[in-house]
Enzyme design. Structure first.
Site, PDB file in Angstrom:
ATOM      1  CB  SER A 333      69.127 -25.270 -47.877  1.00 38.34           C
ATOM      2  OG  SER A 333      68.104 -26.237 -46.516  1.00 38.34           O
ATOM      3  CD  GLU A 338      66.888 -22.097 -42.692  1.00 37.20           C
ATOM      4  OE1 GLU A 338      65.688 -22.522 -42.670  1.00 37.20           O
ATOM      5  OE2 GLU A 338      67.443 -21.946 -43.599  1.00 37.20           O
ATOM      6  CG  ASP A 548      66.336  17.074 -46.723  1.00 37.76           C
ATOM      7  OD1 ASP A 548      67.736  17.363 -48.115  1.00 37.76           O
ATOM      8  OD2 ASP A 548      66.769  17.916 -45.638  1.00 37.76           O
TER       9      ASP A 548
END
EC number: 2.7.1.60
Length: 753
Positions: A333, A338, A548
């Site tokens: 895992s 991690e 934008d």
């Protein structure tokens, strides 16, 4: 069942974290004294193996720093106390924790029967321990068979249970054990929003679920700056370079032991053929591990010049090794959870982690039934670098968990209640003092100012920061990073969970890569600029970038008058003229990211020059720059000012002076504005004839001055079939910031991994 090959050694909370806990402690002490409640919460943390300790240790350190609120009892059992697995309880002692109880609960044999007997032995021994300690709450982690024994004992003895990492989905027997512990637990700390939704679907009480993130991430996200080369040399040899070695960590699959042993054999064969220095960690204690160790020894892995075989690595060193590896391979895992924090490539073999949420760094080889498949995966993954992933945490889990513990009311009935929630999307929590407001960091790069804001899911600007936009690339990118880091730190204090960063900038943008391709003339040194990578690497957050004008359209879609509409167009009237097109609920970018350059629609073949190099564009007539140009001409000819107007000598003449003159009756100013509005209106007519949207939204500072002229032009020039299309002025105050935020909020809350 996760017993990955690493061990936590040092405190996860040093430096700034210690100061944070002290401040948090003072605040909560004042609250407790005000309520007349000075009773400490007695917390029992039970750790079974080297893997769960890496998740529990950060919480234990947090509890230890607040002795005025908590009493900590540590119980050690399982493989911690077995010599073959490194006697890893010693690391707990090195972390300066007092171990209250050691329980030898493992029946050796490493097969299915031994696992069952180990659970039974733990159930026999635990009642005496719990009777002696009398904890208010027991913290249990994960999906180990040892943890099931702990949860069963505590539940039957009326001790409240806090379960860490419930609600997740993986393979083998892990799921069944994890969900069984969930049903026994009274409180839940989960790591991802999907896990939270699973817990809710399992009828757990919403108010007793905390979405905190994984505690180990509190250390992972600050771990990469350490002296990693000395650690690499210590474990792999002096001649090994960063990114030029492999970490292998593979465990038995308890529901298919025979196949998992064969897969481990194929993995070792592939690694031998791949011919890179490899750190191989011994498997955990699950059924089948003894056979896997035999395979290692049969192939001579412990004596092979390219391999280093070890039983465990201290956690702080392990994370440095995986952070700088060329690849990690196996079925742990750790690989899918991690390691994503570092962007290290991972090859996940088999079904042991099937169902886990993963980042793009993970390549799955579900049917790892041939050496060639595994070898091909190594060639594909080795040496790559992926964006850092924060699926499982943002580095602030422990402060949230401590808040959660302090909120537990021991006077509440112990009996669990189960909830049957209505089916709806994104069910949110109402525990304001525990759970944060889901938010985004929004960045608006304008010609003059650089703005950063914390924006909530509802479109509320929680806090805004403004600085002048520097003229050079180096100064600008450094200022963006500085402002975002400060805003992210402030978000924690404001109880806001930052899900990602959205950036709105002028020019042509490749949103897929997060690169500004070509900028407007207003922003210098801003061509071929990668914005995503430096921000993602610094903040460990996903980053979105767009033009934008497109951001203004996204803002209207999520928060404004375009909400719920399938097709609409937004036109921005500001310094320049821009826009965005929403078609079938999605933003249109075009084949070369040049769609919706609406300011450069040509409305006159012999019109004024435009900044794009053409002439007769809408922007050449109706932009703030165009109006400023005309205002200066009138002012130079003394035709601008009328009675009631003045322009200070130190103030530049601009568009607003022209508008003021028109309002005060200046006929020439009125004529210029009418021409500008007509040009914009003709552009809108072209849009209506081309796109046939159901709504046109005028946004920006000039919108209200043009709206009536635009509607007149539509009545005069548009086909009758589109004259009923409504044209409105936007009611959003900061569309660029809100649009930048919407990229984050829309994506992160609907993404399925």
């Amino acid at each position: 069942m996760e017993t990955d090959g690493y061990l936590h050694r040092e405190s996860c909370f040093q430096g700034p974290h210690e100061l944070y806990f002290k401040n948090l402690s003072k605040r909560n002490k004042q609250i407790m004294e005000k309520n007349g409640n000075n009773r400490k919460l007695r917390v029992c943390v039970a750790t079974c193996n080297r893997a769960d300790y890496s998740k529990l240790a950060p919480i234990m350190f947090g509890i230890k720093t607040e002795p005025e609120f908590f009493e900590l009892d540590v119980v050690v059992l399982g493989s911690h106390l077995i010599d073959d697995y490194g006697n890893t309880y010693r690391m707990i002692e090195q972390d300066d924790f007092d171990i209250n109880t050691r329980l030898h609960t493992i029946v050796r044999g490493e097969d299915e029967a031994a696992m069952v007997e180990s659970v039974g032995l733990a159930l026999v021994k635990l009642p005496d321990v719990l009777n002696r300690l009398k904890p208010d709450i027991m913290i249990v982690h994960g999906d180990r068979f040892d943890a099931l024994a702990l949860a069963t004992s505590a539940a039957l003895m009326n001790i409240r249970i806090l379960h860490i990492e419930g609600g997740e989905v993986s393979g083998t027997i892990d799921d069944s054990i994890r969900h069984a512990i969930t049903k026994l637990a009274h409180y839940h700390v989960c790591c991802t929003r999907s896990a939270e939704q699973h817990l809710i679907s399992m009828c757990e009480d919403h108010d007793r679920i905390l979405l905190a993130g994984c505690p180990s991430y509190d250390k992972l996200l600050s771990a990469k700056n350490k002296d990693y080369m000395s650690i690499i040399r210590m474990w792999l040899g002096d001649d090994v370079k960063s990114k030029d070695y492999i970490v292998a960590l593979q465990h038995p699959v308890t529901t298919d032991i025979k196949h998992s042993i064969k897969m481990f054999e194929l993995t070792l064969d592939a690694l031998i053929s791949f011919n890179k220095r490899t750190l191989v960690l011994f498997p955990n204690i699950d059924a089948g591990s003894k056979e896997m160790v035999r395979v290692m020894r049969k192939k001579g892995i412990e004596h092979h010049p390219n391999f280093r075989a070890v039983k465990h690595v201290p956690f702080d060193q392990f994370i440095q090794l995986v952070a700088h590896a060329g690849c990690m391979i196996g079925n742990s895992s750790c690989g899918v959870r991690e390691v994503g924090a570092f962007g290290t490539p991972v090859i996940n073999l088999g079904t042991r982690q099937i169902g886990r949420e993963t980042g793009e760094n993970v390549l799955h080889v579900r049917d790892a039934d041939t050496q060639d498949k595994i070898l091909q995966a190594l060639h594909l993954q080795f040496g790559k670098q992926y964006p850092c992933s924060k699926i499982y945490g943002d580095g602030n889990a422990v402060p949230r968990i401590l808040k959660f513990l302090k909120s537990i009311d021991l006077q509440e009935p112990l009996q669990k209640k189960f909830c049957f929630p209505p089916v709806k999307e994104n069910i949110s929590q109402d525990i304001d003092h525990i759970l944060e407001t889901l938010s985004a960091l929004a960045v608006d790069l304008g010609g003059t100012n650089l703005r950063v804001a914390i924006v909530s899911m509802k479109g509320e600007i929680v806090k805004k920061y403004t600085q002048f936009n520097p003229k050079t690339y180096e100064e600008r990118i450094n200022l963006i990073l500085q402002m975002c880091v400060e805003a992210a730190a402030e978000a924690v204090k404001l109880n806001c969970r930052i899900l990602g960063v959205g950036i709105s900038t002028g020019g042509r943008v490749n949103p897929r890569e997060g690169i500004v391709l070509h900028s407007t003339k207003l922003i210098q040194e801003w061509n071929s600029v990668d914005l995503r990578t430096p921000l993602s690497d610094t903040l460990h957050l996903p980053v979105w970038v767009d033009n934008d004008g497109n951001c203004a359209a996204l803002a209207e879609r999520k928060f404004g008058q375009g909400k719920g509409l399938e097709n609409f167009v937004t036109l921005i009237t500001g310094t320049g003229i821009g826009g965005g097109i929403i078609h079938q609920h999605e933003l249109i970018h075009g084949s070369s990211f040049c769609a919706a350059e609406l300011g450069h629609l040509v409305v006159s073949l012999d019109g004024p020059d435009c900044s794009c190099g053409s002439h007769g564009c809408i922007e050449a007539y109706a932009s703030g720059m165009a109006l400023q140009r005309e205002a200066k001409k009138l002012h130079d000819e003394d035709l601008l000012l009328v009675e009631g107007m003045s322009v200070p000598k130190d103030e530049a003449v601009g568009a607003l002076h022209l508008i003021q003159a028109a309002k005060l009756g200046n006929a020439k100013a009125q004529s210029i504005l009418r021409t500008a509005g007509t040009a914009l209106g003709l552009g809108v007519v072209n849009i209506l004839h081309t796109m046939n949207p159901s709504l046109v939204i005028l946004s920006g500072v000039l919108a209200s001055h043009y709206i009536h002229i635009v509607k007149d032009v539509i009545r005069q020039q548009a086909l009758s079939s589109v004259q009923d299309v409504d044209v409105v002025v936007s009611d959003l105050v900061d569309p660029a910031l809100l649009g930048a935020a919407s990229m984050v909020l829309d994506y992160t809350t609907r993404r399925i991994y």
